[in-house]
Design an enzyme around this catalytic site. Structure first.
Site, PDB file in Angstrom:
ATOM      1  N   CYS A  52      58.277-103.174  89.122  1.00 11.52           N
ATOM      2  CA  CYS A  52      57.708-103.021  87.796  1.00 11.52           C
ATOM      3  C   CYS A  52      57.117-101.610  87.717  1.00 11.52           C
ATOM      4  O   CYS A  52      56.341-101.215  88.598  1.00 11.52           O
ATOM      5  CB  CYS A  52      56.620-104.065  87.555  1.00 11.52           C
ATOM      6  SG  CYS A  52      55.715-103.792  86.010  1.00 11.52           S
ATOM      7  N   ASP A  59      60.201-107.077  91.169  1.00 14.75           N
ATOM      8  CA  ASP A  59      60.903-107.922  90.209  1.00 14.75           C
ATOM      9  C   ASP A  59      62.233-108.292  90.844  1.00 14.75           C
ATOM     10  O   ASP A  59      62.860-107.478  91.526  1.00 14.75           O
ATOM     11  CB  ASP A  59      61.162-107.172  88.897  1.00 14.75           C
ATOM     12  CG  ASP A  59      59.905-106.994  88.063  1.00 14.75           C
ATOM     13  OD1 ASP A  59      59.055-107.903  88.069  1.00 14.75           O
ATOM     14  OD2 ASP A  59      59.775-105.954  87.399  1.00 14.75           O
ATOM     15  N   VAL A  74      85.405 -99.484  92.428  1.00 12.36           N
ATOM     16  CA  VAL A  74      84.194 -99.033  93.104  1.00 12.36           C
ATOM     17  C   VAL A  74      84.282 -99.462  94.568  1.00 12.36           C
ATOM     18  O   VAL A  74      84.746-100.573  94.882  1.00 12.36           O
ATOM     19  CB  VAL A  74      82.918 -99.577  92.424  1.00 12.36           C
ATOM     20  CG1 VAL A  74      82.790-101.092  92.562  1.00 12.36           C
ATOM     21  CG2 VAL A  74      81.677 -98.901  92.975  1.00 12.36           C
ATOM     22  N   GLU A  75      83.906 -98.568  95.458  1.00 15.95           N
ATOM     23  CA  GLU A  75      83.893 -98.908  96.887  1.00 15.95           C
ATOM     24  C   GLU A  75      82.650 -99.763  97.119  1.00 15.95           C
ATOM     25  O   GLU A  75      81.548 -99.380  96.759  1.00 15.95           O
ATOM     26  CB  GLU A  75      83.873 -97.608  97.714  1.00 15.95           C
ATOM     27  CG  GLU A  75      84.129 -97.827  99.189  1.00 15.95           C
ATOM     28  CD  GLU A  75      82.929 -98.365  99.918  1.00 15.95           C
ATOM     29  OE1 GLU A  75      83.081 -99.393 100.618  1.00 15.95           O
ATOM     30  OE2 GLU A  75      81.838 -97.777  99.788  1.00 15.95           O
ATOM     31  N   SER A  76      82.827-100.929  97.719  1.00 17.13           N
ATOM     32  CA  SER A  76      81.772-101.942  97.742  1.00 17.13           C
ATOM     33  C   SER A  76      80.549-101.555  98.575  1.00 17.13           C
ATOM     34  O   SER A  76      79.428-101.916  98.213  1.00 17.13           O
ATOM     35  CB  SER A  76      82.322-103.290  98.198  1.00 17.13           C
ATOM     36  OG  SER A  76      82.853-103.201  99.495  1.00 17.13           O
ATOM     37  N   HIS A  93      63.293-104.283  83.352  1.00 14.24           N
ATOM     38  CA  HIS A  93      64.516-105.063  83.558  1.00 14.24           C
ATOM     39  C   HIS A  93      65.683-104.524  82.737  1.00 14.24           C
ATOM     40  O   HIS A  93      66.797-104.388  83.234  1.00 14.24           O
ATOM     41  CB  HIS A  93      64.293-106.531  83.170  1.00 14.24           C
ATOM     42  CG  HIS A  93      63.179-107.177  83.911  1.00 14.24           C
ATOM     43  ND1 HIS A  93      62.487-108.250  83.396  1.00 14.24           N
ATOM     44  CD2 HIS A  93      62.614-106.922  85.111  1.00 14.24           C
ATOM     45  CE1 HIS A  93      61.556-108.631  84.253  1.00 14.24           C
ATOM     46  NE2 HIS A  93      61.624-107.840  85.294  1.00 14.24           N
ATOM     47  N   GLU A  94      65.405-104.224  81.481  1.00 14.86           N
ATOM     48  CA  GLU A  94      66.458-103.748  80.589  1.00 14.86           C
ATOM     49  C   GLU A  94      67.045-102.426  81.088  1.00 14.86           C
ATOM     50  O   GLU A  94      68.261-102.233  81.094  1.00 14.86           O
ATOM     51  CB  GLU A  94      65.893-103.568  79.166  1.00 14.86           C
ATOM     52  CG  GLU A  94      65.386-104.858  78.534  1.00 14.86           C
ATOM     53  CD  GLU A  94      63.927-105.200  78.865  1.00 14.86           C
ATOM     54  OE1 GLU A  94      63.385-106.099  78.201  1.00 14.86           O
ATOM     55  OE2 GLU A  94      63.330-104.585  79.774  1.00 14.86           O
TER      56      GLU A  94
END
Length: 154
Positions: A52, A59, A74-76, A93-94
């Site tokens: 936060c 969070d 995307v390479e994991s 969060h957003e």
């Protein structure tokens, strides 16, 4: 089957320190060997953590990232390191959810991408965040993200 060119990768198969921030994290991509067809790739991060920005308290979220690749995947390992970089990063969060989606779009230029951020409540209110680049492709099987809404004790 197409052989994947991994020559430009700097993290896969290497010891890598945790990035200190999402901005420092290196996201890497590899060529999509199946770029002639549309298909869905799903990544799930069931224990995503950020801070936060006001209190510095952790969070937690369950993230589901779905994308239809174009020329790149995307390479994991780099994705895992990127997501881990949020553990000491303060953002709402957003902002966390949407910035992850936007960073992947910037890297991959996928045909389509969506991200669902299912945040666990702290202070009594779960905040779920959903973002996508546009309408889903009609020829791609798109399963439900499978995350039930938060029910508390109920």
């Amino acid at each position: 089957m197409v052989e994947t060119d991994v020559s430009g990768l700097s993290q896969l198969g290497q010891a890598v320190d945790q990035p200190r921030s999402p901005e420092e994290a290196v996201l890497e991509k590899v060529p999509n060997g199946q770029s002639d067809v549309n298909y869905l790739v799903r990544f799930v991060a069931p224990e995503f953590t950020s801070l936060c920005p006001m209190t510095g308290q952790p969070d937690f979220a369950h993230l589901v990232i779905d994308y239809v690749p174009d020329q790149f995947l995307v390479e994991s390992k780099s994705l895992k390191m990127f997501l881990t970089s949020f553990r000491n990063h303060g953002a709402f969060h957003e902002d966390c959810t949407v910035s992850i989606g936007k960073r992947l779009v910037e890297l991959l230029s996928p045909c389509w991408l969506r991200i669902g951020g299912y945040w666990y409540p702290r202070g009594g209110i779960p905040i779920d965040v959903f973002w996508q680049t546009g309408a889903p492709l009609k020829d791609v099987w798109l399963p439900d993200q499978g995350v039930p809404t938060y029910r508390g004790r109920g």
